[in-house]
Design a protein around this motif. Sequence first.
Motif, short mmCIF file in Angstrom:
data_model
loop_
_atom_site.label_atom_id
_atom_site.label_comp_id
_atom_site.label_asym_id
_atom_site.label_seq_id
_atom_site.Cartn_x
_atom_site.Cartn_y
_atom_site.Cartn_z
N GLU A 116 37.31 52.60 25.10
CA GLU A 116 35.90 52.21 25.01
C GLU A 116 35.56 51.65 23.63
O GLU A 116 34.81 50.68 23.51
CB GLU A 116 35.01 53.42 25.32
N PHE A 117 36.12 52.24 22.58
CA PHE A 117 35.85 51.75 21.23
C PHE A 117 36.44 50.35 21.05
O PHE A 117 35.79 49.47 20.45
CB PHE A 117 36.44 52.72 20.20
N THR A 118 37.62 50.13 21.57
CA THR A 118 38.24 48.80 21.50
C THR A 118 37.40 47.77 22.26
O THR A 118 37.19 46.64 21.81
CB THR A 118 39.67 48.84 22.06
N LYS A 119 36.90 48.18 23.43
CA LYS A 119 36.04 47.28 24.22
C LYS A 119 34.78 46.93 23.44
O LYS A 119 34.36 45.76 23.40
CB LYS A 119 35.68 47.95 25.55
N LYS A 120 34.16 47.91 22.79
CA LYS A 120 32.95 47.65 22.02
C LYS A 120 33.23 46.72 20.84
O LYS A 120 32.41 45.85 20.50
CB LYS A 120 32.34 48.96 21.55
N ALA A 121 34.40 46.90 20.21
CA ALA A 121 34.77 46.00 19.10
C ALA A 121 34.94 44.57 19.59
O ALA A 121 34.52 43.61 18.91
CB ALA A 121 36.05 46.51 18.44
N LEU A 122 35.53 44.41 20.75
CA LEU A 122 35.67 43.07 21.33
C LEU A 122 34.30 42.47 21.63
O LEU A 122 34.05 41.30 21.35
CB LEU A 122 36.50 43.14 22.61
N GLU A 123 33.41 43.27 22.19
CA GLU A 123 32.08 42.78 22.54
C GLU A 123 31.30 42.34 21.30
O GLU A 123 30.51 41.38 21.37
CB GLU A 123 31.31 43.87 23.29
N LYS A 124 31.53 43.01 20.17
CA LYS A 124 30.86 42.61 18.93
C LYS A 124 31.35 41.25 18.43
O LYS A 124 30.66 40.59 17.64
CB LYS A 124 31.11 43.66 17.84
N LEU B 107 43.00 52.66 8.15
CA LEU B 107 42.36 53.45 7.10
C LEU B 107 40.88 53.69 7.39
O LEU B 107 40.43 54.85 7.40
CB LEU B 107 42.57 52.79 5.74
N PRO B 108 40.07 52.65 7.65
CA PRO B 108 38.66 52.92 7.92
C PRO B 108 38.41 53.64 9.25
O PRO B 108 37.51 54.49 9.33
CB PRO B 108 38.01 51.54 7.91
N VAL B 109 39.18 53.32 10.29
CA VAL B 109 38.91 53.93 11.58
C VAL B 109 39.27 55.41 11.58
O VAL B 109 38.47 56.26 12.00
CB VAL B 109 39.65 53.18 12.72
N VAL B 110 40.46 55.77 11.11
CA VAL B 110 40.83 57.18 11.07
C VAL B 110 39.91 57.95 10.13
O VAL B 110 39.48 59.07 10.42
CB VAL B 110 42.31 57.35 10.69
N SER B 111 39.56 57.33 9.01
CA SER B 111 38.65 57.98 8.06
C SER B 111 37.28 58.24 8.69
O SER B 111 36.60 59.22 8.35
CB SER B 111 38.48 57.12 6.81
N ALA B 112 36.86 57.37 9.62
CA ALA B 112 35.57 57.54 10.26
C ALA B 112 35.48 58.83 11.07
O ALA B 112 34.38 59.31 11.37
CB ALA B 112 35.28 56.34 11.17
N GLN C 225 31.52 46.96 13.02
CA GLN C 225 30.19 46.99 13.63
C GLN C 225 30.11 47.95 14.80
O GLN C 225 29.01 48.34 15.23
CB GLN C 225 29.78 45.59 14.06
N ALA C 226 31.26 48.35 15.34
CA ALA C 226 31.29 49.28 16.47
C ALA C 226 31.42 50.74 16.03
O ALA C 226 31.25 51.64 16.86
CB ALA C 226 32.45 48.93 17.41
N ILE C 227 31.70 50.98 14.75
CA ILE C 227 31.91 52.36 14.30
C ILE C 227 30.69 53.26 14.55
O ILE C 227 30.86 54.41 14.99
CB ILE C 227 32.34 52.39 12.82
N PRO C 228 29.45 52.80 14.34
CA PRO C 228 28.32 53.68 14.67
C PRO C 228 28.32 54.14 16.13
O PRO C 228 27.91 55.26 16.43
CB PRO C 228 27.10 52.81 14.35
N GLU C 229 28.79 53.28 17.02
CA GLU C 229 28.84 53.64 18.44
C GLU C 229 30.00 54.59 18.74
O GLU C 229 30.01 55.25 19.79
CB GLU C 229 28.94 52.38 19.29
N LEU C 230 30.98 54.65 17.84
CA LEU C 230 32.09 55.58 18.01
C LEU C 230 31.58 57.02 18.07
O LEU C 230 32.06 57.84 18.86
CB LEU C 230 33.10 55.41 16.88
N TYR C 231 30.61 57.34 17.25
CA TYR C 231 30.10 58.71 17.21
C TYR C 231 29.42 59.09 18.52
O TYR C 231 29.50 60.25 18.95
CB TYR C 231 29.16 58.87 16.01
N ASP C 232 28.77 58.14 19.16
CA ASP C 232 28.18 58.40 20.47
C ASP C 232 29.28 58.65 21.50
O ASP C 232 29.14 59.52 22.38
CB ASP C 232 27.32 57.22 20.93
N LEU C 233 30.39 57.91 21.41
CA LEU C 233 31.50 58.12 22.33
C LEU C 233 32.09 59.52 22.16
O LEU C 233 32.41 60.18 23.14
CB LEU C 233 32.60 57.08 22.07
#
Length: 280
Positions: free
Chosen positions: A245-253, A25-30, A268-276
Amino acid sequence: MNESIKILTIQDVSCFGQCSITVALPVVSAFGIETAILPSAVLSTHTSGFTDYTVRDLTEDLPAIQKHWESEGIYFDAIYTGFIASAEQLDYIKDIIDSRLKPGGLVFVDPAMADMGEFYNGFDQEFADKMGELCKLGDYILPNTTEACYILHKPWKENFSIEEMLEMAEDLKEFTNRYVILKGYDNGDQMGMIVFDKQESTVEIVYNDKVDYISHGTGDVFASSFVGSVMIGKSPVQSAKIAGEFTKKALEKTIGDETHWYGVKFEQAIPELYDLLKSI
């Protein structure tokens, strides 16, 4: 203003623990996509690492929800399935896809039932065979190697060669309308995904740098960001790269926080999703 895209995701609600609907829900909504939910079950927690969790199976509710949506004229541009509570539900879900998906709409099937060579609690080969039938309705299927092996009745092993992965993706073409996204190729330094286009008979391998950390819920993070990427117009290869890449960033967080063992800090990785999305 154009009518917004509407997606229905069908999977369980784990009240605590980052997986299934609490990820989808939050990821698709993003992605700016209106996301409706149809819970297959409600659990007090997810099933990995917790004991004595409660489960409320919602199988009997599915037909009534479908009937109400039909009376209200509610349709969806895409339907995305994840963790399904029972084999019986798979038949209901086929009916919901047939009834509530708009003409030309897309179906994404994440056959969330197994990992690391074993079924999740409560699943077996009979369930895998029925899941394979649901996959045949999918425009995109997103199995890991364990799920692929159960669907194909093949033995699983911890590491597959790239030749074996490509063969497995080819075999899975019988279980998709078009695309197979096969996850889990490990070459040591990178994780690879096979993107197989049944219609065009093309194969591409998408790589992401490997993170030396394993966590529950990463499959849901990957699938949800893949669905969102496709629905905003990214190609399947671009979408696989973004999702990886988004999954990797979530793991890194999440690395280093021993109290957060039950999932990944994808929020915490959602802001970086927009850069991706801008760069890929």
